[in-house]
Every structure is written in C-alpha cells, then in structure tokens.
Design a protein around this motif. Sequence first.
Motif, PDB file in Angstrom:
ATOM      1  N   ARG A 149       0.878  -1.277  -0.016  1.00 41.86           N
ATOM      2  CA  ARG A 149      -0.081  -0.044  -0.043  1.00 41.86           C
ATOM      3  C   ARG A 149       0.909   1.106   0.214  1.00 41.86           C
ATOM      4  O   ARG A 149       0.728   2.193   0.783  1.00 41.86           O
ATOM      5  CB  ARG A 149      -0.897  -0.085   1.338  1.00 41.86           C
ATOM      6  CG  ARG A 149      -1.980  -1.074   1.318  1.00 41.86           C
ATOM      7  CD  ARG A 149      -3.082  -1.109   1.984  1.00 41.86           C
ATOM      8  NE  ARG A 149      -4.024  -2.294   1.789  1.00 41.86           N
ATOM      9  CZ  ARG A 149      -5.349  -2.222   2.200  1.00 41.86           C
ATOM     10  NH1 ARG A 149      -5.685  -1.064   2.772  1.00 41.86           N
ATOM     11  NH2 ARG A 149      -5.849  -3.146   1.985  1.00 41.86           N
ATOM     12  N   MET A 150       1.710   1.285  -1.039  1.00 34.87           N
ATOM     13  CA  MET A 150       2.761   2.486  -1.154  1.00 34.87           C
ATOM     14  C   MET A 150       2.498   3.148  -2.271  1.00 34.87           C
ATOM     15  O   MET A 150       2.236   2.229  -3.281  1.00 34.87           O
ATOM     16  CB  MET A 150       4.313   2.023  -0.795  1.00 34.87           C
ATOM     17  CG  MET A 150       4.565   1.611   0.562  1.00 34.87           C
ATOM     18  SD  MET A 150       6.368   1.290   0.820  1.00 34.87           S
ATOM     19  CE  MET A 150       6.591  -0.113  -0.559  1.00 34.87           C
ATOM     20  N   VAL A 151       2.845   4.357  -2.470  1.00 30.62           N
ATOM     21  CA  VAL A 151       2.893   5.249  -3.522  1.00 30.62           C
ATOM     22  C   VAL A 151       4.290   5.686  -3.646  1.00 30.62           C
ATOM     23  O   VAL A 151       4.473   6.311  -2.569  1.00 30.62           O
ATOM     24  CB  VAL A 151       1.625   6.368  -3.623  1.00 30.62           C
ATOM     25  CG1 VAL A 151       1.759   7.066  -4.954  1.00 30.62           C
ATOM     26  CG2 VAL A 151       0.514   5.739  -3.565  1.00 30.62           C
ATOM     27  N   VAL A 152       4.863   5.628  -4.755  1.00 29.94           N
ATOM     28  CA  VAL A 152       6.241   6.367  -4.943  1.00 29.94           C
ATOM     29  C   VAL A 152       6.082   7.403  -6.119  1.00 29.94           C
ATOM     30  O   VAL A 152       5.522   6.838  -7.414  1.00 29.94           O
ATOM     31  CB  VAL A 152       7.322   5.334  -5.110  1.00 29.94           C
ATOM     32  CG1 VAL A 152       6.952   4.531  -6.338  1.00 29.94           C
ATOM     33  CG2 VAL A 152       8.639   6.021  -5.020  1.00 29.94           C
ATOM     34  N   THR A 153       6.486   8.384  -6.128  1.00 30.36           N
ATOM     35  CA  THR A 153       6.754   9.561  -7.185  1.00 30.36           C
ATOM     36  C   THR A 153       7.927  10.125  -7.424  1.00 30.36           C
ATOM     37  O   THR A 153       8.486  10.511  -6.324  1.00 30.36           O
ATOM     38  CB  THR A 153       5.242  10.529  -7.068  1.00 30.36           C
ATOM     39  OG1 THR A 153       5.407  11.374  -8.102  1.00 30.36           O
ATOM     40  CG2 THR A 153       5.338  11.334  -5.954  1.00 30.36           C
ATOM     41  N   GLY A 154       8.272  10.738  -8.602  1.00 21.41           N
ATOM     42  CA  GLY A 154       9.629  11.447  -8.762  1.00 21.41           C
ATOM     43  C   GLY A 154       9.286  12.591  -9.312  1.00 21.41           C
ATOM     44  O   GLY A 154       8.499  12.896 -10.252  1.00 21.41           O
ATOM     45  N   ASP A 155      10.001  13.724  -9.270  1.00 18.49           N
ATOM     46  CA  ASP A 155      10.016  14.939  -9.770  1.00 18.49           C
ATOM     47  C   ASP A 155      11.134  15.478 -10.845  1.00 18.49           C
ATOM     48  O   ASP A 155      12.001  14.760 -11.015  1.00 18.49           O
ATOM     49  CB  ASP A 155       9.838  16.089  -8.658  1.00 18.49           C
ATOM     50  CG  ASP A 155      10.980  16.360  -7.641  1.00 18.49           C
ATOM     51  OD1 ASP A 155      12.040  16.228  -8.310  1.00 18.49           O
ATOM     52  OD2 ASP A 155      10.666  16.726  -6.698  1.00 18.49           O
ATOM     53  N   ASN A 156      10.930  16.963 -11.183  1.00 21.11           N
ATOM     54  CA  ASN A 156      11.770  16.977 -12.273  1.00 21.11           C
ATOM     55  C   ASN A 156      13.232  17.564 -11.862  1.00 21.11           C
ATOM     56  O   ASN A 156      14.049  18.207 -12.545  1.00 21.11           O
ATOM     57  CB  ASN A 156      11.199  18.033 -13.091  1.00 21.11           C
ATOM     58  CG  ASN A 156      10.860  19.524 -12.399  1.00 21.11           C
ATOM     59  OD1 ASN A 156      10.362  19.483 -11.188  1.00 21.11           O
ATOM     60  ND2 ASN A 156      11.285  20.614 -13.075  1.00 21.11           N
ATOM     61  N   VAL A 157      13.278  17.629 -10.632  1.00 16.86           N
ATOM     62  CA  VAL A 157      14.616  18.197  -9.848  1.00 16.86           C
ATOM     63  C   VAL A 157      15.341  16.881  -9.277  1.00 16.86           C
ATOM     64  O   VAL A 157      16.376  17.376  -8.473  1.00 16.86           O
ATOM     65  CB  VAL A 157      14.330  19.401  -8.899  1.00 16.86           C
ATOM     66  CG1 VAL A 157      13.895  20.636  -9.782  1.00 16.86           C
ATOM     67  CG2 VAL A 157      13.328  19.041  -7.722  1.00 16.86           C
TER      68      VAL A 157
END
Length: 362
Positions: A149-157
């Motif tokens: 039950r995890m969410v992982v997200t990455g950004d542009n920096v």
Amino acid sequence: MPPRKRSDAQKTEIVLRSRNKRSRSPRELEPEAKKHCVKGSGSGRGCDSGCLWAGLGSLQVPPPCHSIIRAFHQYKLGRAAWPSLQQIGAGGSITGLKFNPLNTNQFFASSMEGTTRLQDFKGNTLRVFTSSDTCNVWFCSLDVSASSRMVVTGDNVGNVILLHMDGKELWNLRMHKKKVTHVALNPCCDWFLATASVDQTVKIWDLRQVRGKASFLYSLPHRHPVNAACFSPDGARLLTTDQKSEIRVYSASQWDCPLGLIPHPHRHFQHLTPIKATWHPRYNLIVVGRYPDPNFKSCTPYELRTIDVFDGNSGKMMCQLYDPESSGISSLNEFNPMGDTLASAMGYHILIWSQEENGTQK
C-alpha cells in the motif's frame, strides 16, 4: 517541423474499426521498406505467434467512431453520462497514470501541474499526495504497490517521495541530480525500487534501508539520459531505455553489469512522448517503438516507424508491427495482463493490435 496545434475541441480517441478483406503490407505501399512478419519466440518457453494474440475473436467491436474507453465505461456503468474529468489545459500533461489496485474505479496520476493525486472517473479528486505549489517543480513518474500500500513518485529536480496510500509521507529525498523520468517497484519484492533519470543513471534501492542519496544498492551508469527502467514480470530482470539508441537488460544475479545491449533507434525529441521499452507480461519478449534515425548504423532508406519485438534473452528481432494507415511513432506500448492484446500510443491515437484480425484495429 514542430507539430501542428490541435483545436481545443479535438480529443484523443481510441477507435476500433473493422479491417478490409486483406491488410496491405508495408512492401505494397513502400517498395524499399522492410516487410513485417511474425515469428515464434526465441525464448526457452516454446510458443508461436498465436499464443500472443489468440482469444480476441470473442471481442465485440463497438460501432466506428465510438471511443473504446467510452464503450468500456458503458459496459461497466451502463448508459450513464460520460464522466468529464478536469483537464490541465494548454502546456500541461499527465506524466504518470496507474489504476488503483484496490479500486479499479480510481486512478493515480502525476502531472506537470505539480501534483500526484488519486481521482475517480466522476472527476473527483479523492486525495492529493504531493503538491509542489510552484510552476518550477512538477512530478514526472509514479508507481503503486497493492501489497505494501505504497505510492512512489519522482519530480523534475531529482526528488523521490514515498508515501502510504493513506497519504502519510514516509520520506522525501533527492536521489538524482536531475529529473526522475521513471520509478518502478519490483512486482515480486515491493521493497525493491528502481529509479531512472536524465542524469544518465539508473539506481536500485532497498526501501527498508534508504537513508539518503548515497544509500542506493546499485548505480547503473548509461551513456545517455534514461527514459525508463522496468522490472520484468518475475522481478528478476530490469529493462532500461535511454534517449538515444540503446536498450539494456540487467539480471538480478549481477545488477551492475548488463546481460545484453540491444542497439535500437528511439532518439529523444522535445515534442515527442519519450519512447519506453516494455516487457510482455507472460513471455520473454521486449516491445518498443522505432523512431528511424539516419545516423543509426543500420538505418535503411524508407525505414518505417514500426513497433519492434525482441527476444529478451538473445536480443534478436522477432517481428515488427506496422499499420500503413497509422504511420506515426509509437512511444508507449502496453499489453493487457494476459498478453493477448497490445495497446500502442501514437500521438493522438491509440492502436489496438491483434493477430486475429491480421493487423491493427485503430
């Protein structure tokens, strides 16, 4: 030449249409072009092309000019009004999309508006997991694990954020020097995370031991920025796609050294959705869209923008898919879980492939 702007009223649709009596081959349309063919898989698991596309004869084709998404919606919810989802507007885009594994009427989305959120098909935002509150930072990728039950997200920096599905942030760390183009949780060991970046690296992490940007298990350097890093369905291999002309396959037995390198033209272009290779869900096959490059060593005159299928062990080309009526670049390709239907994203179109119909249904 930059792409032409479409009107605000224009919509992306997936349309199924019946083929003519016989599909014309690329050789009939372009004499110098290679003719596509379908062969059996070269992997150890014996199969022929029929095993990839069988079982589609029972599908009911909706009338022409009907969106297949709309048809699925009507099948699931009856003749209810078509849901209207809030749009980002000019200059915006959805950078990542995953169905909620606990509720298929919901989906997670990361976007250039600077959020990662959970929405439903009625247009409601159920939870905002991340929000940058600035136009200079946006989210480029996401993945979801049902078991943990995890969410992982990455950004542009270069930041990667791990959250629980209830919205609680577990950590927020800068794991790369530049944009995180892809994040992937291992399907068999969901504490195993792969991240890809335009800083020309792919990194593998143990989520149980992440303490900072130097706590990765392996760093896999590439010669060019990387578009994607995808685990195989059995979790034992990793497939990476760079922004130039190389596809790599890594193995769990030796993450720091690729098992194989597959030369393939898929160079990056500003106005083109980044091309990402993907796995077949049941067989050891790799599928990727081709963007012919005159500087590529094996480029031929009139080379087609095909969808290429490779053997995951040998790197040998098994077949190429091509629809003469839809000759765009297929940036994203995704199989259904059974592996008998392939959806290819091509500009404003999505092609649905099945060998049952001897070609493409668009």
